[in-house]
Structures are given as C-alpha cells and as structure tokens.
Design a protein around this motif. Structure first.
Motif, PDB file in Angstrom:
ATOM      1  N   LEU A   1       0.827  -1.212   0.000  1.00 23.53           N
ATOM      2  CA  LEU A   1       0.000   0.000   0.000  1.00 23.53           C
ATOM      3  C   LEU A   1       0.860   1.260   0.000  1.00 23.53           C
ATOM      4  N   GLU A   2       2.021   1.154   0.592  1.00 28.65           N
ATOM      5  CA  GLU A   2       2.958   2.284   0.634  1.00 28.65           C
ATOM      6  C   GLU A   2       3.709   2.465  -0.682  1.00 28.65           C
TER       7      GLU A   2
ATOM      8  N   ASN B   1       0.228   0.478  -8.760  1.00 30.36           N
ATOM      9  CA  ASN B   1      -0.705  -0.345  -9.510  1.00 30.36           C
ATOM     10  C   ASN B   1      -2.029  -0.450  -8.736  1.00 30.36           C
ATOM     11  N   ALA B   2      -3.115   0.008  -9.349  1.00 30.82           N
ATOM     12  CA  ALA B   2      -4.419   0.020  -8.681  1.00 30.82           C
ATOM     13  C   ALA B   2      -4.892  -1.382  -8.314  1.00 30.82           C
TER      14      ALA B   2
ATOM     15  N   THR C   1      10.804  -3.653  -9.852  1.00 33.03           N
ATOM     16  CA  THR C   1      10.495  -5.064  -9.589  1.00 33.03           C
ATOM     17  C   THR C   1       9.533  -5.275  -8.423  1.00 33.03           C
ATOM     18  N   PHE C   2       9.140  -4.205  -7.763  1.00 35.60           N
ATOM     19  CA  PHE C   2       8.321  -4.351  -6.555  1.00 35.60           C
ATOM     20  C   PHE C   2       7.023  -5.112  -6.806  1.00 35.60           C
ATOM     21  N   ASP C   3       6.240  -4.674  -7.787  1.00 32.40           N
ATOM     22  CA  ASP C   3       4.933  -5.288  -8.014  1.00 32.40           C
ATOM     23  C   ASP C   3       5.046  -6.777  -8.298  1.00 32.40           C
TER      24      ASP C   3
ATOM     25  N   GLU D   1      -5.631  -2.606  -4.515  1.00 37.55           N
ATOM     26  CA  GLU D   1      -6.926  -3.180  -4.133  1.00 37.55           C
ATOM     27  C   GLU D   1      -6.736  -4.543  -3.459  1.00 37.55           C
ATOM     28  N   LEU D   2      -5.891  -5.384  -4.046  1.00 43.82           N
ATOM     29  CA  LEU D   2      -5.616  -6.692  -3.461  1.00 43.82           C
ATOM     30  C   LEU D   2      -4.980  -6.543  -2.078  1.00 43.82           C
ATOM     31  N   ALA D   3      -3.997  -5.673  -1.958  1.00 43.48           N
ATOM     32  CA  ALA D   3      -3.310  -5.478  -0.670  1.00 43.48           C
ATOM     33  C   ALA D   3      -4.288  -5.018   0.408  1.00 43.48           C
ATOM     34  N   GLN D   4      -5.206  -4.131   0.055  1.00 44.67           N
ATOM     35  CA  GLN D   4      -6.185  -3.658   1.039  1.00 44.67           C
ATOM     36  C   GLN D   4      -7.118  -4.793   1.465  1.00 44.67           C
TER      37      GLN D   4
END
Length: 189
Positions: free
Chosen positions: A73-74, A78-79, A134-136, A83-86
């Motif tokens: 989230l931080e 990528n939306a 590479t984070f996502d 959304e998945l993280a939330q």
C-alpha cells in the motif's frame, strides 16, 4: 510432491547462478523461490498436524500478510495490487483477531507468536529491498506462494478435532479468493 521437488531443483539451480551473479535482486528472488516450497511442505506436514503448530503458522501467516500488504500500500502505483493489498490486510486482520478471540476457550495454554519466523522475515526484507521496477512482481509472486501455503495449512487443519477447525474452515474461502485474484494479476503482468 513432484511439483515441490521440481521447484526445489529450480531453486537450487537459481541459487547456484547467484554464486556467479551476486545481484541483490537475483539473490532475493532465489530466496523467495526457495521459501515457497519450504512453506508449502511445512503447511502440509507440520502445520496441519497439531493445534500448536496450526496456531503458530496461522498467526505468522496473518502477520506476514498484514506486513506485506502495508508495504504494498505504501509502495505500489498499480491500482489492482493496491486493491488486493487492502483486501488482504482487511481479511487477515479479521482472521487474526478472530483466532485470538477463540484461543482462551479453544487453547488456553497456546502462545501466539509476536514476530515472524526467519523465512517470512526474509520475504518481508526482500519485499522492502525490491526496486521500484520489480516491486509489483515481487509482491505478487510472494502473495501467490504465501496464499498457496495458507490454503494448504487451513484446509489441512479444517478436518481436525480441534475447536479451531471451525476457524480454519471459515478463513479458507477468503484465502482462496486472495489466491485467485493474485494469480489473475500475476498472469496479466
């Protein structure tokens, strides 16, 4: 079993390559790949066999998921990942709180871990050190592996004679939904 062995062989080959190319991201990726079959095997054998192991693995899994979601989230732009993280943070926080509320009756002697094990902490460290580029991919790959492990753990414990089996049955559908969504995002990357 064969998938686990093949994944282990692939991880060994990747780790050997890391000895030649010592890029931190290559090493982190190899560690995450090695963590996946280890976690899956642990969930299938140890975690689902005793109430104590189930509690420990479920609590650490929830803790990891919440921490990883906070990082996503931080950092993500990528939306879909946001959304998945939330969703993951909300559902795993609820699962963690529900299990803790059950413990005084179901397992009064149980001790809930308050820190991640070394494997999961390594995954968090790798997520934190992933580059912006590479984070996502790192997050989604970890989520697929972690949710496969969690689903194995909860499904394996759901048929036990423990009072916590009801908890395992109640959280499995949400974990399966997280896994399916993570896999959809992964395949679109």
């Amino acid at each position: 079993m064969i998938r686990t062995l093949l994944a282990g062989a692939a991880c060994a080959a990747l780790l050997a390559a890391c000895q030649q190319e010592r890029s931190p991201e290559v090493v982190d990726k190899a560690q995450d790949m090695a963590a996946a079959p280890v976690g899956q095997m642990s969930a299938a054998t140890l975690g689902a066999n005793t109430q104590e192991a189930y509690i420990s693995n479920a609590a650490e899994g929830d803790m990891y998921e919440i921490m990883a979601a906070d990082i996503a989230l931080e950092r993500t732009q990528n939306a879909q990942i946001r959304e998945l993280a939330q969703m993951i943070k909300t559902d795993h926080t609820a699962a963690s709180n529900a299990m803790k509320a059950m413990l005084p009756q179901a397992a009064p002697e149980a001790e809930v871990p308050n820190a991640l094990d070394e494997r999961r902490q390594g995954m968090i460290d790798n997520l934190r050190s992933a580059s912006a580029e590479t984070f996502d991919r790192t997050y989604i790959d970890q989520q697929v592996a972690a949710h496969q492990e969690a689903l194995t753990l909860h499904r394996g414990f759901a048929d036990s004679d423990s009072p916590l089996a009801a908890h395992a049955r109640s959280v499995a559908p949400k974990i399966e939904a997280h896994l399916q969504r993570a896999q959809q995002i992964q395949s679109s990357m």
